[in-house]
Design an enzyme around this catalytic site. Structure first.
Site, PDB file in Angstrom:
ATOM      1  CE  LYS A  27       9.496 -14.705  -0.582  1.00  0.00           C
ATOM      2  NZ  LYS A  27       8.214 -15.430  -0.536  1.00  0.00           N
ATOM      3  CG  ASP A  56       5.156 -15.704   1.211  1.00  0.00           C
ATOM      4  OD1 ASP A  56       5.805 -15.911   2.259  1.00  0.00           O
ATOM      5  OD2 ASP A  56       5.255 -16.433   0.206  1.00  0.00           O
ATOM      6  CG  ASP A  75       5.331   0.850   4.862  1.00  0.00           C
ATOM      7  OD1 ASP A  75       4.712   1.617   5.633  1.00  0.00           O
ATOM      8  OD2 ASP A  75       5.247   0.915   3.623  1.00  0.00           O
ATOM      9  CG  ASP A 121      -0.578   0.446   6.136  1.00  0.00           C
ATOM     10  OD1 ASP A 121       0.040   0.983   7.081  1.00  0.00           O
ATOM     11  OD2 ASP A 121      -0.957   1.072   5.124  1.00  0.00           O
ATOM     12  CE1 TYR A 124      10.181   1.238   3.101  1.00  0.00           C
ATOM     13  CE2 TYR A 124       9.986   3.458   3.973  1.00  0.00           C
ATOM     14  CZ  TYR A 124       9.398   2.292   3.548  1.00  0.00           C
ATOM     15  OH  TYR A 124       8.034   2.182   3.576  1.00  0.00           O
TER      16      TYR A 124
HETATM   17  C1  IPM Z   1       4.736   4.810   7.519  1.00  0.00           C
HETATM   18  C2  IPM Z   1       4.547   5.527   6.212  1.00  0.00           C
HETATM   19  C3  IPM Z   1       5.884   6.041   5.717  1.00  0.00           C
HETATM   20  C4  IPM Z   1       6.774   4.830   5.470  1.00  0.00           C
HETATM   21  C5  IPM Z   1       5.815   6.951   4.467  1.00  0.00           C
HETATM   22  C6  IPM Z   1       4.904   8.123   4.671  1.00  0.00           C
HETATM   23  C7  IPM Z   1       7.175   7.410   4.034  1.00  0.00           C
HETATM   24  O1  IPM Z   1       3.906   4.705   5.290  1.00  0.00           O
HETATM   25  O2  IPM Z   1       5.252   5.424   8.469  1.00  0.00           O
HETATM   26  O3  IPM Z   1       4.359   3.632   7.606  1.00  0.00           O
HETATM   27  O4  IPM Z   1       6.743   4.227   4.389  1.00  0.00           O
HETATM   28  O5  IPM Z   1       7.531   4.479   6.380  1.00  0.00           O
HETATM   29 MG    MG Z   2       3.212   2.866   6.105  1.00  0.00          MG
END
Ligand code: IPM
Ligand code: MG
Length: 361
Positions: free
Chosen positions: A192, A224, A248, A252, A141
């Site tokens: 990884k 993975d 990240d 999710d 990042y």
């Molecule tokens: C998160 C989001 C952020 C990230 C974005 C909005 C920059 O997806 O906080 O998980 O990638 O960190």
């Molecule tokens: Mg995110």
């Protein structure tokens, strides 16, 4: 002593969900005399529209002067065509980086009431309760060099750099081991290492750091496989620690195991537990302004703020129990709706949490 909270609603559903979280905090502030004071600031697209930057100096100053930051979400269609250097996301990334909020705690818990909201089978997810520790100020990042360059043959080439120093890995590893100590003492480090030298170093440093925590059982997994295991048998995990980008993605996935991304709070802490608190979901531009977003991730983020930044464990637990009670009342926002429930909007969900707080006062 007052405690100042910088409130940064941001874009999309950000303002709607922040309103509900502040409403809950206001109630507790009066009820428990917490001494919280709030000051609003601009971040993301909302800041760009006024100051032509997603991260104005005023916002950084406000964040620095505050004891904690409560953030909604950033981003939206309106700003997608802007240069990447001034896109709303840069505001959020700038805050994380400037304040050195390197430790991102993302707890993913399945509330038993929501077992039917998950797309996975009840027996796979029921009882799911993990903590993802995501490194937040390094890795790909932020790594340099980065950009898009023109090659001699006239073709464009995009590039980013994955980089971690030993000290960056060590400090997030300590947070992860200490978190595991307070939970079920199992830590899985995700990398990884079979392909990327940078994460080979990650694995070595995490292993080395683990010698100081013999009571924590450390394991390693390739990313993975970790993604697969999270949907195959998620309950095998207790605490996960991983890099910025892997965290990240895995957070999710974990969100879906809990029924909805609208349920997951987060804390981003610096070395002194100063923190920024935000839901892990984004600004959801498709439903912005409709009043139908789920405010619970933000309300639970406010609870994390009370716990981690202000040491107000009792107040934090009261919020968490009130969220639980609201879910028991069979009311649901659209994202966690299932048959037989009453569908409500953000503001009614905020009201329900406050009613539950009052009942249990
Ligand atoms: C998160 C989001 C952020 C990230 C974005 C909005 C920059 O997806 O906080 O998980 O990638 O960190
Ligand atoms: Mg995110």
């Amino acid at each position: 002593m007052t405690k100042k909270i910088a409130v940064l609603p941001g874009d999309g559903i950000g303002p709607e969900i922040i309103t509900e979280a502040v409403k809950v905090l206001d109630y507790l502030n009066a009820d428990m005399d917490l001494g919280l004071v709030f000051e609003n600031g601009l971040i993301g697209g909302a800041a760009y529209d006024v100051h032509a930057t997603p991260f104005p100096q005023q916002t950084l100053d406000l964040a620095r002067q505050s004891d904690a930051i409560l953030l909604g979400a950033v981003g939206g269609y309106k700003w997608e065509s802007l240069d990447i250097s001034v896109r709303p996301e840069k505001g959020l990334l700038g805050l994380r980086s400037e304040l050195q909020l390197f430790a991102n705690l993302r707890p993913a818990i399945l509330y038993p009431q929501l077992v039917d909201a998950s797309t996975l089978k009840p027996e796979v997810v029921s009882g799911f309760d993990i903590m993802i520790i995501r490194e937040l100020t390094g890795g790909i990042y932020f790594g340099q060099p980065r950009g898009v360059r023109l090659l001699e043959n006239g073709e464009k080439q995009g590039y980013n750099t994955l980089v971690y120093s030993e000290s960056e890995i060590r400090r997030i590893a300590h947070v992860a081991f200490q978190t595991a100590q307070k939970r079920n003492r199992r830590l899985c480090s995700v990398d990884k290492a079979n392909v990327l030298e940078c994460t080979e170093l990650w694995r070595q440093v995490v292993t080395e750091t683990g010698k100081q925590y013999p009571e924590v059982e450390l394991s390693h997994m390739y990313v993975d496989n970790a993604a697969m295991q999270l949907v195959r048998a998620p309950k095998q995990f207790d605490v996960l620690v991983t890099t910025n980008m892997f965290g990240d993605i895995l957070s999710d996935i974990s969100a879906m195991l809990t029924g909805s991304i609208g349920m997951l709070p987060s804390a981003s802490l610096d070395a002194n537990n100063k923190g920024m608190y935000e839901p892990i979901h984004g600004s959801a531009p498709d439903i912005a302004g409709k009043g139908i977003a789920n405010p619970l991730a933000t309300i639970l983020s406010a609870a994390m703020m009370l716990r981690y930044s202000f040491n107000q464990n009792e107040a934090a637990e009261r919020i968490e129990q009130a969220v639980n009670a609201a879910l028991n009342a069979n009311i649901r926002t659209a994202d966690i709706y299932s048959d037989g429930m009453q569908k409500i909007g953000a503001s009614a969900m905020g009201d329900a949490v406050i009613s539950a707080l009052k009942e249990r006062a």
